[in-house]
Design an enzyme around this catalytic site. Structure first.
Site, mmCIF file in Angstrom:
data_model
loop_
_atom_site.group_PDB
_atom_site.id
_atom_site.type_symbol
_atom_site.label_atom_id
_atom_site.label_comp_id
_atom_site.label_asym_id
_atom_site.label_seq_id
_atom_site.Cartn_x
_atom_site.Cartn_y
_atom_site.Cartn_z
ATOM 1 N N ASP A 39 0.824 -1.215 0.000
ATOM 2 C CA ASP A 39 0.000 0.000 0.000
ATOM 3 C C ASP A 39 0.855 1.261 0.000
ATOM 4 O OD1 ASP A 39 -2.181 -1.695 0.042
ATOM 5 O OD2 ASP A 39 -2.274 -1.730 2.225
ATOM 6 N N THR A 62 -1.900 -5.205 -4.527
ATOM 7 C CA THR A 62 -1.808 -3.777 -4.840
ATOM 8 C C THR A 62 -3.153 -3.084 -4.625
ATOM 9 O OG1 THR A 62 -2.340 -4.290 -7.144
ATOM 10 C CG2 THR A 62 -0.011 -4.044 -6.590
ATOM 11 N N HIS A 63 -3.079 -1.758 -4.434
ATOM 12 C CA HIS A 63 -4.244 -0.884 -4.595
ATOM 13 C C HIS A 63 -3.796 0.109 -5.659
ATOM 14 C CE1 HIS A 63 -7.004 -2.107 -1.473
ATOM 15 N NE2 HIS A 63 -6.110 -1.999 -0.512
ATOM 16 N N ASP A 92 -6.328 -5.500 -5.331
ATOM 17 C CA ASP A 92 -7.376 -5.527 -4.304
ATOM 18 C C ASP A 92 -8.468 -4.513 -4.658
ATOM 19 O OD1 ASP A 92 -8.779 -5.818 -1.956
ATOM 20 O OD2 ASP A 92 -7.159 -5.158 -0.635
ATOM 21 N N LYS A 94 -11.842 -4.884 -5.050
ATOM 22 C CA LYS A 94 -13.148 -5.018 -4.378
ATOM 23 C C LYS A 94 -14.288 -4.523 -5.258
ATOM 24 C CE LYS A 94 -11.380 -4.688 0.352
ATOM 25 N NZ LYS A 94 -9.988 -4.209 0.133
ATOM 26 N N TYR A 315 -6.139 -6.687 14.102
ATOM 27 C CA TYR A 315 -5.057 -7.594 13.731
ATOM 28 C C TYR A 315 -5.056 -8.893 14.518
ATOM 29 C CZ TYR A 315 -2.921 -3.719 11.174
ATOM 30 O OH TYR A 315 -2.681 -2.699 10.293
HETATM 31 P P1 BMP Z 1 -2.485 -3.468 6.891
HETATM 32 O O1 BMP Z 1 -1.786 -4.809 7.120
HETATM 33 O O2 BMP Z 1 -1.515 -2.348 6.733
HETATM 34 O O3 BMP Z 1 -3.549 -3.202 7.896
HETATM 35 O O4 BMP Z 1 -3.184 -3.554 5.456
HETATM 36 C C1 BMP Z 1 -4.244 -4.436 5.187
HETATM 37 C C2 BMP Z 1 -4.577 -4.431 3.721
HETATM 38 O O5 BMP Z 1 -5.577 -5.411 3.478
HETATM 39 C C3 BMP Z 1 -5.120 -3.120 3.179
HETATM 40 O O6 BMP Z 1 -4.633 -2.982 1.848
HETATM 41 C C4 BMP Z 1 -6.619 -3.319 3.164
HETATM 42 O O7 BMP Z 1 -7.227 -2.596 2.091
HETATM 43 C C5 BMP Z 1 -6.757 -4.808 2.931
HETATM 44 N N1 BMP Z 1 -7.926 -5.452 3.562
HETATM 45 C C6 BMP Z 1 -8.123 -5.450 4.941
HETATM 46 O O8 BMP Z 1 -7.333 -4.892 5.688
HETATM 47 N N2 BMP Z 1 -9.214 -6.108 5.458
HETATM 48 C C7 BMP Z 1 -10.125 -6.767 4.701
HETATM 49 O O9 BMP Z 1 -11.051 -7.357 5.230
HETATM 50 C C8 BMP Z 1 -9.923 -6.764 3.311
HETATM 51 C C9 BMP Z 1 -8.836 -6.113 2.747
HETATM 52 O O10 BMP Z 1 -8.635 -6.143 1.449
#
Ligand code: BMP
Length: 363
Positions: A39, A62-63, A92, A94, A315
């Site tokens: 990201d 990717t976004h 990604d 969606k 997380y």
């Molecule tokens: P991070 O590990 O920095 O929190 O990033 C998570 C990534 O996963 C982001 O790109 C977010 O758009 C994507 N994402 C998410 O966090 N939860 C979902 O349920 C679906 C996702 O695509």
């Protein structure tokens, strides 16, 4: 049923599409179930991080719409690194609109996702036609590509391969779609697509042929195995968002169950789910679950304490997601991107994810 199967075993199960089989083999060979969520907001940063951690990952997510200078150079750069370092690209996106609109969003606009990303994802909010629409658009892209390759092969001096539609261009050749320039010539594109229907039907079939040369650990090193694995087949696949990681999301219960039913009806195109736990419950299921919302607890802090950001993200540790929840691929963004040494941090996540997998399948 797939909970205790190794990635290698799953690559040859029936109902596994060619791209899913490729990914499962790739994971087994590179010993990584880590997907980096890249990201970042510029092409330079995107290509730099792909190069930096490419050896540690099986998928780069990717976004594209947050990359301020996204262009053909971004697409080509990413494809080049993916080929050299052996990983798949997952945009990604969606998708969440009616069929007609998602087809245009998938193949057109400034991003032309279908061209450079093997995997993308969709919400099923609009109903199952979102899947059939994306599948149709993917088939056209594959057909154009195959025709471009075929045209190139037949136009070049005769070789042994002249009649072989399955020939994939050598690793040094640029995207053949580029030379045919189908995206800028709608009329020509139409005829190209119709000529090649038979070719695309062949490429899209579910056929995870066993590959004895890579499906058994014969002691060969990773590089030798990757060479045998070869390049990713020019195929496209979809992940359905069956659950999210964010607090208070609405993808629960009956919604998640419907998502699984839709996936089962489209096993040739839907390779799996974005979810927080494995959703394979029928003997025929071999879906790949990719899970975002993964971070290692900070040093000194015990696993189990609730972690998140200030905007709803939640997380879990790689161990919980892979060992306890049965997921197949951990998706990590900031956990790696914010580290001082991102290469080393990616390796740390790779090791954690792999250990959890080995423990799960009893290796
Ligand atoms: P991070 O590990 O920095 O929190 O990033 C998570 C990534 O996963 C982001 O790109 C977010 O758009 C994507 N994402 C998410 O966090 N939860 C979902 O349920 C679906 C996702 O695509």
């Amino acid at each position: 049923p797939t909970w205790t199967c190794s990635y290698r075993e799953r690559a040859v199960l029936p109902n596994t599409s060619s791209l899913a089989a490729y990914l499962l083999r790739l994971i087994a060979i590179k010993k990584t179930n880590l997907c980096l969520s890249a990201d970042v907001t510029t092409t330079a940063e995107l290509l730099a991080i792909a190069e930096e951690v490419g050896d540690s990952i099986c998928v780069l997510k990717t976004h594209a719409d947050i990359v301020s200078d996204f262009s053909d150079r971004t697409m080509k750069g990413l494809r080049d690194i993916a080929r050299r370092k052996h990983f798949l690209i997952f945009e990604d996106r969606k998708f969440a609109d009616i069929g007609e609109t998602v087809q245009k969003q998938y193949t057109g606009g400034p991003l032309r996702i279908a061209r450079w990303a093997e995997i993308t994802n969709a919400h099923i909010l609009p109903g199952p036609a979102i899947v059939t629409a994306l599948r149709e658009a993917a088939a056209s892209t594959i057909a154009s590509y195959n025709t471009a390759v075929h045209t190139e092969i037949t136009a070049s001096p005769p070789t042994d391969h002249d009649d072989d539609h399955d020939v994939v261009p050598s690793s040094t050749s640029a995207d053949p779609l580029e030379r045919l320039d189908v995206s800028h010539a709608p009329d020509r594109k139409h005829s190209v697509v119709s000529i090649s229907t038979t070719i695309s039907t062949r490429t899209e079939s579910i056929s995870p042929h066993p590959r004895p040369d890579i499906d058994h650990d014969d002691g060969a090193d990773t590089l030798a195995l990757l060479e045998r694995l070869g390049e990713a087949p020019y195929l496209r696949s979809l992940l359905l968002l069956a659950e999210m990681s964010s607090e208070g999301h609405l993808l629960t219960g009956a919604y998640t169950a419907t998502c699984v039913q839709i996936a089962r009806a489209h096993r040739d195109f839907v390779m799996g789910f974005i979810a927080q736990h494995a959703l394979n419950s029928e003997p025929a299921d071999n879906f790949i679950t990719m899970s975002p919302g993964v971070q290692l607890p900070p040093a000194g802090q015990k696993d189990g304490k609730k972690l998140g950001d200030a905007l709803g993200q939640q997380y879990n540790s790689p161990r919980k997601i892979v060992l306890e929840q049965g997921c197949d691929v951990i998706i990590v963004g900031r956990g790696i991107l914010k580290a001082a040494d991102r290469r080393e941090e990616a390796e740390r996540y790779r090791r954690e994810g792999w250990r959890a997998y080995e423990e799960r399948v009893g290796l």
